[in-house]
Design an enzyme around this catalytic site. Structure first.
Site, PDB file in Angstrom:
ATOM      1  N   GLY A  10     -11.618  12.545 -13.581  1.00 34.53           N
ATOM      2  CA  GLY A  10     -10.912  12.107 -12.378  1.00 34.53           C
ATOM      3  C   GLY A  10      -9.592  12.840 -12.259  1.00 34.53           C
ATOM      4  N   ASN A 104      -6.096   0.495 -11.964  1.00 35.89           N
ATOM      5  CA  ASN A 104      -5.651  -0.893 -11.792  1.00 35.89           C
ATOM      6  C   ASN A 104      -6.882  -1.778 -11.619  1.00 35.89           C
ATOM      7  OD1 ASN A 104      -2.858  -0.743 -11.996  1.00 35.89           O
ATOM      8  ND2 ASN A 104      -2.617  -0.174  -9.845  1.00 35.89           N
ATOM      9  N   SER A 130       1.653   2.583 -15.696  1.00 34.55           N
ATOM     10  CA  SER A 130       2.642   2.406 -14.627  1.00 34.55           C
ATOM     11  C   SER A 130       3.623   3.565 -14.586  1.00 34.55           C
ATOM     12  CB  SER A 130       3.415   1.105 -14.828  1.00 34.55           C
ATOM     13  OG  SER A 130       4.349   0.952 -13.773  1.00 34.55           O
ATOM     14  N   GLY A 132       3.682   5.651 -11.454  1.00 34.77           N
ATOM     15  CA  GLY A 132       3.329   6.575 -10.375  1.00 34.77           C
ATOM     16  C   GLY A 132       3.078   7.975 -10.917  1.00 34.77           C
ATOM     17  N   LYS A 184      -0.895  -5.409 -16.954  1.00 38.23           N
ATOM     18  CA  LYS A 184      -0.530  -4.514 -15.844  1.00 38.23           C
ATOM     19  C   LYS A 184      -0.575  -5.271 -14.506  1.00 38.23           C
ATOM     20  CE  LYS A 184       0.521  -0.726 -13.612  1.00 38.23           C
ATOM     21  NZ  LYS A 184       0.055  -0.771 -12.292  1.00 38.23           N
ATOM     22  N   HIS A 187       2.530  -7.208 -14.335  1.00 39.98           N
ATOM     23  CA  HIS A 187       3.604  -6.236 -14.048  1.00 39.98           C
ATOM     24  C   HIS A 187       3.677  -6.015 -12.544  1.00 39.98           C
ATOM     25  CE1 HIS A 187       4.719  -2.126 -12.895  1.00 39.98           C
ATOM     26  NE2 HIS A 187       5.563  -2.114 -13.910  1.00 39.98           N
ATOM     27  N   ASN A 188       2.526  -5.822 -11.927  1.00 38.38           N
ATOM     28  CA  ASN A 188       2.518  -5.555 -10.490  1.00 38.38           C
ATOM     29  C   ASN A 188       2.933  -6.788  -9.687  1.00 38.38           C
ATOM     30  OD1 ASN A 188       1.528  -3.115 -11.330  1.00 38.38           O
ATOM     31  ND2 ASN A 188       0.019  -2.954  -9.699  1.00 38.38           N
ATOM     32  N   GLU A 191       6.463  -6.714  -9.794  1.00 40.95           N
ATOM     33  CA  GLU A 191       6.867  -5.587  -8.917  1.00 40.95           C
ATOM     34  C   GLU A 191       6.914  -6.059  -7.453  1.00 40.95           C
ATOM     35  OE1 GLU A 191       4.631  -1.802  -9.540  1.00 40.95           O
ATOM     36  OE2 GLU A 191       4.115  -1.960  -7.426  1.00 40.95           O
TER      37      GLU A 191
HETATM   38  C1  6PG Z   1       2.732   1.260 -10.951  1.00 40.04           C
HETATM   39  C2  6PG Z   1       2.329   0.673  -9.629  1.00 40.04           C
HETATM   40  C3  6PG Z   1       1.029   1.186  -9.141  1.00 40.04           C
HETATM   41  C4  6PG Z   1       0.538   0.529  -7.857  1.00 40.04           C
HETATM   42  C5  6PG Z   1       1.381   0.786  -6.682  1.00 40.04           C
HETATM   43  C6  6PG Z   1       0.790   0.319  -5.371  1.00 40.04           C
HETATM   44  O1  6PG Z   1       2.973   0.456 -11.842  1.00 40.04           O
HETATM   45  O2  6PG Z   1       2.806   2.481 -11.087  1.00 40.04           O
HETATM   46  O3  6PG Z   1       2.215  -0.722  -9.766  1.00 40.04           O
HETATM   47  O4  6PG Z   1       0.072   0.987 -10.147  1.00 40.04           O
HETATM   48  O5  6PG Z   1      -0.715   1.040  -7.598  1.00 40.04           O
HETATM   49  O6  6PG Z   1       2.621   0.190  -6.838  1.00 40.04           O
HETATM   50  O7  6PG Z   1       0.415  -1.023  -5.395  1.00 40.04           O
HETATM   51  P1  6PG Z   1       0.204  -1.766  -4.012  1.00 40.04           P
HETATM   52  O8  6PG Z   1      -0.557  -0.841  -3.108  1.00 40.04           O
HETATM   53  O9  6PG Z   1      -0.589  -2.983  -4.291  1.00 40.04           O
HETATM   54  O10 6PG Z   1       1.573  -2.032  -3.491  1.00 40.04           O
END
Ligand code: 6PG
Length: 466
Positions: A10, A104, A130, A132, A184, A187-188, A191
């Site tokens: 991937g 995720n 995590s 990006g 994770k 974590h989100n 976030e």
């Molecule tokens: C991370 C982020 C990532 C996530 C984006 C978008 O930890 O790098 O959490 O994994 O995919 O933040 O998430 P949403 O589209 O749900 O906002």
């Protein structure tokens, strides 16, 4: 032919970045992708790292090009594609090999896949990544689930490529089967809550106090130098100071106010509720995103019911304190969900370690997480983060400001679902005797459900049944 240390399947944004990160740290990486035409261009653009990348068009060649026991990292969309790839690759693997899902994924899927694959002695690792694209390329935070055997295979590579906080790698084996993906997910959830709190503070300054985006951006930049320091504060400070080249307007003013979501925030809330928890700040943030995407309805409601908001008297110092209180409370809720899951699934999670891994590389990295890690290493009455001595002090200092900001915002008609939820949770939890006695009386009255009397064991009924 070189046999590679790891295979990456991937080559989208995250997969490519991780493969390059591994190559840069001296690992030989076999790479492949469903759309095979991407593979050669990816390798061609890898510059001096080219020599460490071993491209394969066919899945069996890719697997054959790996050192045994094999380790394959899949960076593909979660859900059905992952099941399809497991089905395709498993016949090519041998006992002791490890498949990693770095997407995720929903941790229930991870648990199911781990159980099925373990019957063939193939190890399945759900790994939260995590940070990006930039994080994946230069140092992500990684939350690893799965078996000790897999961790032994992976530790050297992941420790090398992870983000570092004061020299310590932000990666660890945190628990079996779905633990990595669950952590994770939470974590989100945090976030989402932190982002929503920031958006609400922006809204209060912009709509309630008539600050310009640049001024608000400068305030965030200032906050980023103190106890509120965090990646999300830093980037908010930056985006608020950009202008749109096409119109000259602040760039935030040309962005539609409808936020997307891929599901991890919602999963956090769903799993919390399933385990008898209520992470209401995270829930408010998920709900606010959903309402945001109902743009047409909101416009119609404003036209009919009116969208008036009055100016409010707030100062930056009170807002900073309100932000700190709400941030602390939403993190506390996230760790409560982790504690419930740890009990429910027998994961024996190390909360201090989780906080440590979140101190660098990930999206919620902040100064607060360092304090949270320390709090979990110390004396924690009832296991509750809000009762850690350092945090009781923070809360008693910042709560008056949260109350003042929420009060002013509510009076002025400003929507602050996350900030107000944080306050509601705090006010609920500090009442040793609440109002559920009324709920119990009602339940008994209409359904003969019975209730406990204060200080007495057993089930009782009210005099309405005599
Ligand atoms: C991370 C982020 C990532 C996530 C984006 C978008 O930890 O790098 O959490 O994994 O995919 O933040 O998430 P949403 O589209 O749900 O906002």
């Amino acid at each position: 032919m070189t046999t590679a240390n790891i295979g990456v399947y991937g080559l989208g944004t995250m997969g490519s970045a991780l493969a390059l990160n591994m190559a840069e740290h001296g690992f030989d990486v076999a790479v492949t992708n469903r759309e095979t035409e991407w593979i050669s261009s990816f390798v061609a653009e890898a510059g001096e790292l080219k020599g460490r990348l071993h491209p394969h068009d066919k899945l069996d060649d890719f697997v054959a090009g790996l050192k045994t026991p094999r380790v394959i990292l899949f960076m593909i969309p979660s859900g059905k594609p992952m099941d399809m790839m497991i089905e395709a690759v498993t016949p090519l693997l041998e006992p002791g090999d490890t498949i990693i899902d770095g997407g995720n994924a929903n941790f229930h899927d991870t648990r199911r896949r781990s159980a099925v694959l373990s019957e063939q002695d193939i190890h399945f690792v759900g790994m939260g990544v995590s940070g990006g694209e930039h994080g994946a390329r230069h140092g992500p935070s990684m939350m690893v689930g799965g078996t000790a055997h897999s961790w032994q295979q992976l530790q050297r590579i992941l420790t090398a490529i992870a983000a570092r906080f004061e020299g310590a790698s932000c990666v660890d084996h945190l628990g079996p089967d779905g633990a990595g993906h669950f952590i994770k997910t939470v974590h989100n959830g945090i976030e989402y809550a932190d982002m929503q709190i920031i958006a609400e503070i922006y809204g209060l300054l912009r709509n309630g106090a008539a600050w310009s985006p640049v001024e608000i951006g400068q305030l965030f930049a200032e906050w980023d130098k103190g106890p509120l320091r965090s990646y999300l504060v830093e980037i908010t400070g930056k985006v608020l100071q950009y202008h749109d080249p096409a119109t000259g307007h602040p760039v935030v003013d040309v962005i539609k106010d409808a936020a997307g979501q891929k599901g991890t925030g919602r999963w956090t809330v769903v799993e919390a509720v399933r385990m008898g928890q209520a992470a209401n700040v995270i829930e408010a943030a998920v709900g606010a995103r959903s309402w945001s995407s109902e743009k047409d309805t909101r416009v119609a409601v404003q036209n009919i019911l009116g969208g008036g908001r009055t100016a409010i008297d707030i100062d930056a110092v009170a807002l900073a304190d309100a932000f700190m209180a709400a941030r602390l409370l939403c993190h506390a809720q996230g760790f409560r969900i982790l504690a419930s899951a740890s009990d429910t699934y027998d994961w024996e999670l190390d909360f201090a370690r989780i906080a440590e891994i979140w101190r660098a590389g990930c999206i919620i990295r902040s100064a607060l997480l360092d304090d949270i890690a320390e709090a979990f290493r110390g004396d924690l009455p009832q296991g509750e983060l809000i009762l850690a001595p350092a945090f009781t002090a923070v809360l008693s200092q910042t709560l008056p400001a949260l109350r003042q900001v929420v009060g002013a915002a509510v009076s002025g008609g400003h929507a602050i679902p996350a900030l107000s939820s944080a306050l509601q949770w705090y006010d609920t939890m500090r009442q040793g005797y609440g109002t559920a006695n009324i709920i119990q009386a009602q339940r008994d009255f209409f359904g003969h459900h019975g209730f406990e009397r204060l200080g007495e064991e057993g089930k009782h009924h009210g005099p309405w049944w005599d």
